[in-house]
Design a protein around this motif. Sequence first.
Motif, PDB file in Angstrom:
ATOM      1  N   ILE A  53      -6.753   0.860  -3.664  1.00 18.62           N
ATOM      2  CA  ILE A  53      -7.345   2.120  -3.184  1.00 18.62           C
ATOM      3  C   ILE A  53      -6.266   2.930  -2.469  1.00 18.62           C
ATOM      4  CG2 ILE A  53      -9.091   3.156  -1.659  1.00 18.62           C
ATOM      5  CD1 ILE A  53     -10.883   0.806  -2.246  1.00 18.62           C
ATOM      6  N   SER A  54      -5.965   4.083  -3.009  1.00 19.88           N
ATOM      7  CA  SER A  54      -4.928   4.906  -2.382  1.00 19.88           C
ATOM      8  C   SER A  54      -5.309   6.382  -2.433  1.00 19.88           C
ATOM      9  CB  SER A  54      -3.572   4.669  -3.059  1.00 19.88           C
ATOM     10  OG  SER A  54      -3.707   4.766  -4.444  1.00 19.88           O
ATOM     11  N   GLY A  66      -1.977   3.730   0.281  1.00 16.54           N
ATOM     12  CA  GLY A  66      -3.231   3.070   0.651  1.00 16.54           C
ATOM     13  C   GLY A  66      -3.282   2.789   2.147  1.00 16.54           C
ATOM     14  N   SER A 107       0.815  -1.215   0.000  1.00 19.65           N
ATOM     15  CA  SER A 107       0.000   0.000   0.000  1.00 19.65           C
ATOM     16  C   SER A 107       0.851   1.269   0.000  1.00 19.65           C
ATOM     17  CB  SER A 107      -0.922   0.025   1.224  1.00 19.65           C
ATOM     18  OG  SER A 107      -0.152   0.177   2.394  1.00 19.65           O
ATOM     19  N   PRO A 148      -5.690  -2.597  -0.123  1.00 21.29           N
ATOM     20  CA  PRO A 148      -4.470  -1.780   0.045  1.00 21.29           C
ATOM     21  C   PRO A 148      -3.751  -1.520  -1.275  1.00 21.29           C
ATOM     22  CG  PRO A 148      -4.510  -3.542   1.659  1.00 21.29           C
ATOM     23  CD  PRO A 148      -5.610  -3.825   0.695  1.00 21.29           C
TER      24      PRO A 148
END
Lengths: 48, 303
Positions: free
Chosen positions: B166-167, B173, B90, B163
């Motif tokens: 999606i950041s 993330g 992430s 993770p």
Amino acid sequence: MKRNKTGLIRICVLAAALLLIAAGIQQRQPEMVLQKAVHICLECIGIG
Amino acid sequence: MQQEKNENRQERQEKKQSRMEKIRQGMIRNKRHLIQLAAALLANANFKGFWSGTIWQGKSKSICVPGLNCYSCPGAVGACPIGSLQAQISGNQKGIPYYIAGTLLLFGAVLGRAVCGFLCLFGFIQDLLYKIKTPKITVPPKVDKVLRYLKYVILAVFVIGLPLFISDEFGIGDPWFCKYICPAGTLEGGVFLTLMNQSLRSMIGVLFTWKLFLLFLTIISSILIYRPFCKYICPLGAIYGLFNRFSFFRMEVDQSACIHCGKCEKQCKMQVPVLTNINSAECIRCGDCKRACPVGAIHLEKR
């Protein structure tokens, strides 16, 4: 026969594990793990 | 008269033998708990951190411990493999986490889920909670079977998928599993750190309440059901379970010696089908089946 196959898989996985660790060390990934681990992870303890 | 005496003597002797056997089995079980305790102490050897409200910052934290052990636990001297994996995938320098993947493969290939049975602190805590004397709950087999897949979903979605994909605007993330699900971090890190550290205590919010609720739920369910977190939630157990079939630490049933009495399956608290699939992904190698077998047909594989 089945045992030999299991043994072979085992050795292959072990070799792959060691190769991956070596590749990770070569890319300085243990230092990245260290950088994260030496600071309190606020998300992990539930603060945010 | 003499015959009666002999019968009584034989009965006493049998009772004594059964008592001795129970003590022997208890000692073996305690040996596993001793190993669990030693592993827990070894992985959390920074005792000073518990009363200073700080965490260990030594170089040993670049090494992942085998079990689920939050690196924000004041005692932790190693890194949590799941936390490290999420941090790596992430982070803003997203890349393949070779080092952590290799470490997980190594522990998996050598020990499989024996890590859960012997080396995981959170597993040990659940073992101890289950010892509390209360009526126990057996999850209906159909529900149990479905719930067992949940840990793979959690691994794929919360540890890897979210993770990774999606950041925020900086490309970083969230560690979704650690942040929203894992009660180990709350118990091992959150509770101690917020108790001892005033600045952290002042930052407590809704998330902490949610995680305390999850921890409470985990504790209560662990008293009633054997290792519910390991069975249904733990992504680390899901990973190690994949290696159970070919890890060095394997169990074997000697089919020629087995009398199919079913005592092993009755004894197994992880509900492993011992006779048909002893090296199932659910087996944590606790050895209860081995001890229950009256003819010694279950043993550790020799090679």
